[in-house]
Design an enzyme around this catalytic site. Structure first.
Site, PDB file in Angstrom:
ATOM      1  N   ASP A 101       0.823  -1.199   0.000  1.00  0.00           N
ATOM      2  CA  ASP A 101       0.000   0.000   0.000  1.00  0.00           C
ATOM      3  C   ASP A 101       0.861   1.254   0.000  1.00  0.00           C
ATOM      4  O   ASP A 101       1.563   1.530   0.979  1.00  0.00           O
ATOM      5  CB  ASP A 101      -0.902  -0.019   1.237  1.00  0.00           C
ATOM      6  CG  ASP A 101      -1.836   1.170   1.302  1.00  0.00           C
ATOM      7  OD1 ASP A 101      -2.013   1.848   0.281  1.00  0.00           O
ATOM      8  OD2 ASP A 101      -2.393   1.418   2.382  1.00  0.00           O
ATOM      9  N   ASP A 328      -1.610   7.524  -6.587  1.00  0.00           N
ATOM     10  CA  ASP A 328      -2.024   6.490  -5.635  1.00  0.00           C
ATOM     11  C   ASP A 328      -2.269   5.181  -6.359  1.00  0.00           C
ATOM     12  O   ASP A 328      -3.278   5.004  -7.046  1.00  0.00           O
ATOM     13  CB  ASP A 328      -3.284   6.926  -4.891  1.00  0.00           C
ATOM     14  CG  ASP A 328      -3.747   5.869  -3.894  1.00  0.00           C
ATOM     15  OD1 ASP A 328      -2.913   5.051  -3.457  1.00  0.00           O
ATOM     16  OD2 ASP A 328      -4.943   5.852  -3.561  1.00  0.00           O
TER      17      ASP A 328
END
Length: 507
Positions: A101, A328
């Protein structure tokens, strides 16, 4: 005082393409499989909803070895994709599946007696729980430890009556996790030169989750924890780079095909066509749910279609607490600032008006066509500070939904966030590109690339030069019986354990 021992680290996955890594530098490479949803059978509203959950979960926040971490993934066209790898923690080592992540900082795993932690997973993986009392090298982080103060950068930290450094990650979608920080060994195999050493390790601080709520408790996509790649002090990349285990840079290359996959490298992928733009320093942006959170922010200046700059005010992309451009890799689609969205969509529709039949499906602009998207849709240029341009093909901003009478339905993959000025570059845009997060130089670079191919990875040696070794060739060697390698492996393990048990800090 012991000198820190450093390695070049290489993480790979099942059936990996070969990679080329700097001999003498420090690099980790994760060969990824992407559980990425194709648009077939998945409504854009579903993808947007999953991205919304994702955005609510974005938190506030050199030597000569190569290390293999096996990375696995699942592919389901009806699920949001995950990258996850297996990490080994503790003594004896225990294996955990953790999501990779870039939107959070801390590595955390579910721990024994966890309240609300899932016990099964729809990803067909066996979930595990870390028990500090079962690891001979585990040490809790006390409230007076300087690493506890670092934890405040990434979470709400607090101290228990037992003098344990605790944390709480609260996500905007209502989910969250809390627990306490532990220092222990992360284990991996290391290749030094052309020799393989086993049982290498490095000390890291990670979260021991004792409570989970909301979506984290759901078993459909449950994993053992999250592997944060953010910029704060307790991220694994920050810890390993501070020890000299890896450089302060990581890269990824995500395959855009239905099979997904790709590579995530703790190190710098080298490609001649890479262009760079500066990171916005220490930038905090309000996310979907009003959280003030640090991200990988860039200065997007203009957008052009087929070389023609769109009439979007530069102020639309200015970075502040409630607007800006975010990279992202955990976001499936891509999002434009609300003031830019209609201008962009209208320009694309006008450019293809003679070749497609426009239609609106559930509020999304779509196009019916029998032609190749690459042949009729305009090239989009995202122009960033420093002169860097990211060129998008039709496939990079459209998603194929289904077919009607032999014609394909392609819908706009760029969405808007009502009432917000955020632009978010998710996997739709990032796929089929090398993306380099050069934290040491505070910049991000990219280049179009076939991510099923081998990549070159660079790291500067202590002698000030860069050399390359083909990791595929190394993997075919048989160095395990080399007495020197085995001896060096034992020495490295003892030295790194001393870093855990010693009175000095590795941060």
């Amino acid at each position: 005082m012991l000198s820190p021992v450093v390695f070049l680290v290489f993480l790979c996955v099942i059936s990996p393409p070969p990679a080329v890594v700097g001999d003498g530098g420090m690099t980790m490479t994760l060969q990824l499989e992407r559980a990425f949803p194709t648009s077939h059978g998945v409504e854009l509203s579903q993808l947007k909803a999953r991205d919304r959950v994702r955005h609510g979960r974005i938190l506030q926040q050199f030597s000569n070895g190569i290390v293999d971490f096996p990375v696995e993934g699942t592919y389901d066209p009806f699920l949001v994709g995950l990258y996850f790898t297996r990490v080994q923690l503790g003594s004896p080592p225990k294996e955990f599946y953790v999501q990779i992540d870039t939107g959070s900082d801390v590595l955390w795993v579910s721990c024994a007696s966890c309240n609300g932690c899932p016990t099964s997973s729809g990803l067909q993986i066996q979930l595990e729980f870390f028990d500090p009392s079962s690891s001979s090298t585990a040490r809790p982080i006390s409230c007076s430890d300087q690493r506890c103060a670092l934890g405040e950068q990434s979470s709400d930290s607090g101290c228990s009556t037992r003098n344990q450094c605790g944390y709480t990650f609260q996500y905007g979608d209502g989910s969250g996790t809390s627990g306490y920080y532990v220092a222990d060994l992360m284990h991996f195999d290391t290749i030094v030169g052309n020799s393989l050493m086993t049982n290498s390790s490095a000390p890291v601080v990670f979260g021991c989750s004792t409570s989970q709520t909301g979506d984290l408790t759901k078993p459909d996509r449950a994993i053992d924890g999250i592997f944060g790649f953010g910029q704060q002090g307790l991220s694994v990349i920050a810890q390993l780079s501070s020890q000299g285990v890896t450089p302060n840079v990581f890269s990824h290359c995500l395959k855009g095909s239905n099979g997904g996959g790709g590579i995530l490298v703790l190190g710098q992928i080298v490609e001649p066509n890479l262009v760079y733009t500066p990171l916005v320093p220490s930038q905090y942006v309000i996310s979907f749910y009003g959280e003030l959170a640090p991200h990988y922010n860039l200065n997007l200046e203009t957008i052009a279609l087929n070389g023609q700059t769109l009439a979007i005010s530069p102020q639309v992309f200015e970075t502040s607490s409630n607007r800006g451009t975010i990279v992202d890799s955990g976001t499936t689609l891509a999002y434009l600032a609300e003031e830019a969205y209609e201008i962009f969509v209208n320009a694309v529709s006008q450019a293809v008006s003679q070749n497609v039949r426009p239609l609106v499906a559930r509020g999304n602009q779509c196009y019916l066509t029998t032609s190749s998207v690459g042949d009729i849709f305009p090239m989009v240029s995202l122009n960033f500070a420093g002169g860097a341009t990211m060129v998008l093909r039709g496939e990079d901003y459209l998603i194929q939904q289904n077919s009607i009478g032999g014609a394909a339905v392609w819908c706009m993959g760029f969405q808007k966030i009502p009432g917000q000025g955020l632009t978010i570059l998710g996997d739709l845009v990032l796929k089929d590109k090398i993306i380099v997060y050069d934290l040491a130089r505070q910049r991000i670079g990219w280049a179009n690339y076939d991510c099923s191919q081998a990549v070159n990875v660079s790291a500067t040696t202590s002698r000030g030069k860069t050399e390359y070794v083909n990791a595929g060739q190394i993997g075919n060697s048989s160095p395990r019986n080399d007495p020197y390698t085995l001896l060096l492996s034992v020495i490295l393990t003892f030295v790194l354990q001393a870093l855990v048990f010693g009175t000095y800090s590795f941060l």
